[in-house]
Motif scaffolding. Structure first.
Motif, PDB file in Angstrom:
ATOM      1  N   ILE A 131      44.881  28.077  37.860  1.00 10.43           N
ATOM      2  CA  ILE A 131      43.754  29.051  38.430  1.00 10.43           C
ATOM      3  C   ILE A 131      42.390  27.426  38.646  1.00 10.43           C
ATOM      4  CG2 ILE A 131      42.618  30.909  37.471  1.00 10.43           C
ATOM      5  CD1 ILE A 131      44.028  31.862  36.493  1.00 10.43           C
ATOM      6  N   GLY A 132      41.028  27.928  38.684  1.00 10.27           N
ATOM      7  CA  GLY A 132      40.155  27.190  39.206  1.00 10.27           C
ATOM      8  C   GLY A 132      39.305  27.513  38.078  1.00 10.27           C
ATOM      9  N   LYS A 133      38.404  26.726  37.206  1.00  8.07           N
ATOM     10  CA  LYS A 133      38.133  27.453  36.121  1.00  8.07           C
ATOM     11  C   LYS A 133      36.439  28.088  35.964  1.00  8.07           C
ATOM     12  CE  LYS A 133      34.384  23.715  36.762  1.00  8.07           C
ATOM     13  NZ  LYS A 133      33.541  22.280  36.214  1.00  8.07           N
ATOM     14  N   LEU A 134      36.428  28.315  37.655  1.00  8.96           N
ATOM     15  CA  LEU A 134      34.796  29.825  37.339  1.00  8.96           C
ATOM     16  C   LEU A 134      36.244  31.216  37.695  1.00  8.96           C
ATOM     17  CD1 LEU A 134      32.494  27.731  39.374  1.00  8.96           C
ATOM     18  CD2 LEU A 134      32.688  28.228  37.292  1.00  8.96           C
ATOM     19  N   VAL A 135      37.147  31.111  37.817  1.00  5.70           N
ATOM     20  CA  VAL A 135      37.689  32.287  38.193  1.00  5.70           C
ATOM     21  C   VAL A 135      38.952  32.990  36.977  1.00  5.70           C
ATOM     22  CG1 VAL A 135      37.367  32.856  40.929  1.00  5.70           C
ATOM     23  CG2 VAL A 135      39.300  30.993  39.990  1.00  5.70           C
ATOM     24  N   GLN A 136      38.903  31.620  36.058  1.00 11.50           N
ATOM     25  CA  GLN A 136      40.041  32.073  34.871  1.00 11.50           C
ATOM     26  C   GLN A 136      40.037  33.171  34.668  1.00 11.50           C
ATOM     27  OE1 GLN A 136      39.519  29.188  31.645  1.00 11.50           O
ATOM     28  NE2 GLN A 136      40.626  27.589  33.796  1.00 11.50           N
ATOM     29  N   LYS A 137      38.790  34.395  34.682  1.00 11.83           N
ATOM     30  CA  LYS A 137      38.973  35.927  34.260  1.00 11.83           C
ATOM     31  C   LYS A 137      39.243  36.830  34.812  1.00 11.83           C
ATOM     32  CE  LYS A 137      33.641  36.361  35.645  1.00 11.83           C
ATOM     33  NZ  LYS A 137      34.355  35.420  36.885  1.00 11.83           N
ATOM     34  N   ASP A 138      39.620  36.095  36.437  1.00 13.16           N
ATOM     35  CA  ASP A 138      40.071  37.133  37.018  1.00 13.16           C
ATOM     36  C   ASP A 138      41.341  36.846  37.679  1.00 13.16           C
ATOM     37  OD1 ASP A 138      37.104  38.523  38.066  1.00 13.16           O
ATOM     38  OD2 ASP A 138      37.021  36.089  38.761  1.00 13.16           O
ATOM     39  N   TYR A 139      41.891  36.031  37.520  1.00 17.64           N
ATOM     40  CA  TYR A 139      43.352  35.978  37.573  1.00 17.64           C
ATOM     41  C   TYR A 139      44.131  35.048  36.256  1.00 17.64           C
ATOM     42  CZ  TYR A 139      41.868  36.688  42.431  1.00 17.64           C
ATOM     43  OH  TYR A 139      41.334  36.615  43.227  1.00 17.64           O
ATOM     44  N   ALA A 140      45.018  35.691  36.307  1.00 15.33           N
ATOM     45  CA  ALA A 140      45.766  35.041  35.507  1.00 15.33           C
ATOM     46  C   ALA A 140      47.570  34.439  35.886  1.00 15.33           C
ATOM     47  CB  ALA A 140      46.957  36.452  34.042  1.00 15.33           C
ATOM     48  N   LEU A 141      47.994  33.577  34.967  1.00 15.13           N
ATOM     49  CA  LEU A 141      49.183  32.618  35.516  1.00 15.13           C
ATOM     50  C   LEU A 141      50.283  33.853  35.662  1.00 15.13           C
ATOM     51  CD1 LEU A 141      49.342  29.236  33.790  1.00 15.13           C
ATOM     52  CD2 LEU A 141      48.586  29.654  35.716  1.00 15.13           C
ATOM     53  N   LYS A 142      51.212  34.232  37.079  1.00 14.10           N
ATOM     54  CA  LYS A 142      52.142  34.267  37.281  1.00 14.10           C
ATOM     55  C   LYS A 142      51.686  36.196  37.950  1.00 14.10           C
ATOM     56  CE  LYS A 142      55.657  32.693  35.024  1.00 14.10           C
ATOM     57  NZ  LYS A 142      56.889  33.351  34.260  1.00 14.10           N
ATOM     58  N   ASP A 143      49.847  36.145  38.367  1.00 10.37           N
ATOM     59  CA  ASP A 143      49.984  37.391  39.008  1.00 10.37           C
ATOM     60  C   ASP A 143      50.377  37.403  40.050  1.00 10.37           C
ATOM     61  OD1 ASP A 143      47.886  38.672  36.971  1.00 10.37           O
ATOM     62  OD2 ASP A 143      46.373  37.313  37.708  1.00 10.37           O
ATOM     63  N   ARG A 144      50.964  38.071  40.835  1.00  6.50           N
ATOM     64  CA  ARG A 144      50.956  38.329  41.933  1.00  6.50           C
ATOM     65  C   ARG A 144      50.101  38.667  43.015  1.00  6.50           C
ATOM     66  NH1 ARG A 144      55.281  42.069  44.046  1.00  6.50           N
ATOM     67  NH2 ARG A 144      56.236  41.061  45.597  1.00  6.50           N
ATOM     68  N   VAL A 145      49.997  37.808  44.185  1.00  5.38           N
ATOM     69  CA  VAL A 145      48.998  38.579  45.855  1.00  5.38           C
ATOM     70  C   VAL A 145      49.587  38.344  46.557  1.00  5.38           C
ATOM     71  CG1 VAL A 145      47.124  36.770  44.062  1.00  5.38           C
ATOM     72  CG2 VAL A 145      48.703  35.602  45.265  1.00  5.38           C
ATOM     73  N   MET A 146      48.498  38.979  47.390  1.00  6.78           N
ATOM     74  CA  MET A 146      48.496  38.701  49.325  1.00  6.78           C
ATOM     75  C   MET A 146      47.440  37.997  49.421  1.00  6.78           C
ATOM     76  SD  MET A 146      48.568  42.676  49.915  1.00  6.78           S
ATOM     77  CE  MET A 146      49.211  42.673  51.493  1.00  6.78           C
ATOM     78  N   CYS A 147      47.950  37.317  50.426  1.00 10.04           N
ATOM     79  CA  CYS A 147      46.428  36.684  51.449  1.00 10.04           C
ATOM     80  C   CYS A 147      46.823  36.303  52.674  1.00 10.04           C
ATOM     81  CB  CYS A 147      45.862  35.305  49.919  1.00 10.04           C
ATOM     82  SG  CYS A 147      47.273  34.692  50.065  1.00 10.04           S
TER      83      CYS A 147
END
Length: 435
Positions: A131-147
């Protein structure tokens, strides 16, 4: 303020990717193992995510990129500069550094797509691994994502890892099937583009979906009926396609079997003349659709199946007819006023008389391309709305994707399968994660 990502060489022993090394057939795909040096000293951009890939769906876009249909497509430098994409643009150069011990100018990413080895695969489901430093509040390690990965990214889904700008990642519930999610991305986006943004479909309208068992078609049928309450008419050209549509358990007004549009008597009367036989088929199709709509005509025509140049059979005229894209000239007789003709095939033949007819009846025409939603920052809001909605339909069970799964090692076979497969989706499923 230290970014969360994989900083230690020891944490990633080896990882895999499939690179396209030139334009041509599936032999241009190179399966590779990379050492952990690929991640050494590599920093995530402040708005980026490192994704450990669990599944990647393949489509016509992968085939067309491999064959060179987008060889004149240049990376959007303006967009790249607007993002903090330090590592995204660095990856192809790092590949060459490891293999050739050469130095490469970071600015070489401004060159055309075909000048660098890159990884195909654009419809991805995975877990956040960095996770990049500016989006750490929005994501956590092992979050499931689709893109949906943009075409101008050197990272693709046919690998164990990819790096993406965070605004392309949509968090999804971990209970949802990985392969179902991956298989729903492109068809779901195209269906939304067709029915919500291009036409504004309303309950009770008639939708004609050509080749309803195709990768886009079987998703479009479900969304048109279940989300918008449309009345669906579709076509099939095989017993397999009929079974696939029936398995959706979605109410359909009429299923037209293209194989039954001609009888033996018509064949005999026209002496096998292909042009005359096609005219009879078109007339029969028009009649059946008008009857199914009570002579009102359809409100949307969706040409849902990409027609590969490899599927034509010189020895089978019927197969060639079934594998042709819809011709808008053949469809306007059964289109209602204010109707829309929407297609995934980049071909269309407009005559002056057709344009005049469309003007008088206010008929609309549009191409459908899912990448349009991630190649412009102005469409991100729409993209996120559609992706959240698609994930919700998959989670509820209202959207079912017909899938054939192959491992990453069988990527060449998977590409051939996409070219030849008329129904459903092909998904690369990661059986092992190299961590």
């Amino acid at each position: 303020n230290i970014p969360q990502f994989i900083p230690s060489v020891s944490q990633v022993k080896k990882w895999r990717s499939v690179q396209v090394t030139g334009y041509g057939d599936e032999k241009k795909l190179l399966f590779k193992y990379h050492s952990s040096k690929m991640f050494k000293d590599q920093e995530l951009g402040s708005n980026e995510l490192l994704i450990k890939i669990n599944a990647c769906a393949l489509s016509q876009v992968d085939i067309e990129v491999r064959e060179g249909s987008y060889k004149d497509f240049q990376m959007n430098v303006e967009q790249s500069n607007a993002l903090d994409t330090n590592s995204v643009m660095k990856a192809p150069q790092e590949i060459k550094k490891v293999e050739q011990n050469e130095d490469y100018d970071i600015d070489s990413h401004h060159e055309k797509l075909d000048l660098e080895p890159h990884v195909l695969g654009y419809e991805v489901v995975g877990e956040v691994a960095g996770i990049g430093k500016l989006v750490q509040k929005d994501y956590a390690l092992k979050d499931r994502v689709m893109c949906l990965i943009p075409l101008d990214s050197p990272f693709g889904g046919c690998a164990d890892f990819c790096i993406i700008p965070s605004h392309y990642a949509v968090k999804v519930d971990s209970s949802i099937s990985t392969t179902q999610l991956a298989g729903s991305i492109r068809p779901g986006l195209i269906s939304y583009q067709a029915f919500h943004y291009s036409h504004r479909l309303t309950q009770g309208e008639f939708v004609f979906i050509h080749h309803g068992a195709s990768d886009v078609g079987h998703i479009a049928i479900q969304l048109a009926q279940k989300k918008w309450g449309a009345r669906v008419i579709t076509t099939i050209a095989s017993d397999e396609a009929l079974t696939a549509i029936q398995d959706l358990k979605t109410p359909i007004e009429k299923i037209i079997d293209l194989r039954t549009l001609l009888d033996k008597e018509v064949h005999h009367e026209n002496h096998g003349d292909i042009r005359l036989l096609d005219q009879h088929r078109v007339k029969a199709l028009q009649t059946l659709i008008m009857e199914a709509t009570g002579q009102l005509g359809v409100d949307v025509v969706l040409d849902s199946r990409w027609i590969s140049k490899h599927v034509h059979d010189e020895d089978d005229d019927d197969a060639d007819y079934f594998n042709e894209p819809l011709n808008i000239n053949d469809c306007v007789p059964f289109m209602a006023p204010n109707a829309s003709f929407l297609t995934v095939n980049p071909t269309c033949d407009f005559t002056e008389s057709l344009c005049h007819f469309m003007l008088l009846n206010q008929l609309k025409f549009g191409y459908l391309f899912e990448q349009a939603h991630v190649l412009s920052s102005s469409s991100i809001g729409r993209y996120l709305h559609m992706m959240h909605d698609i994930a919700s339909f998959v989670q509820s069970g209202d959207l079912r994707v017909h899938i054939d799964m192959l491992p990453l090692e069988h990527i060449r076979e998977a590409h051939r399968y996409v070219e030849d497969k008329p129904n459903g989706r092909v998904v690369i499923a990661q059986e092992k994660h190299h961590m």
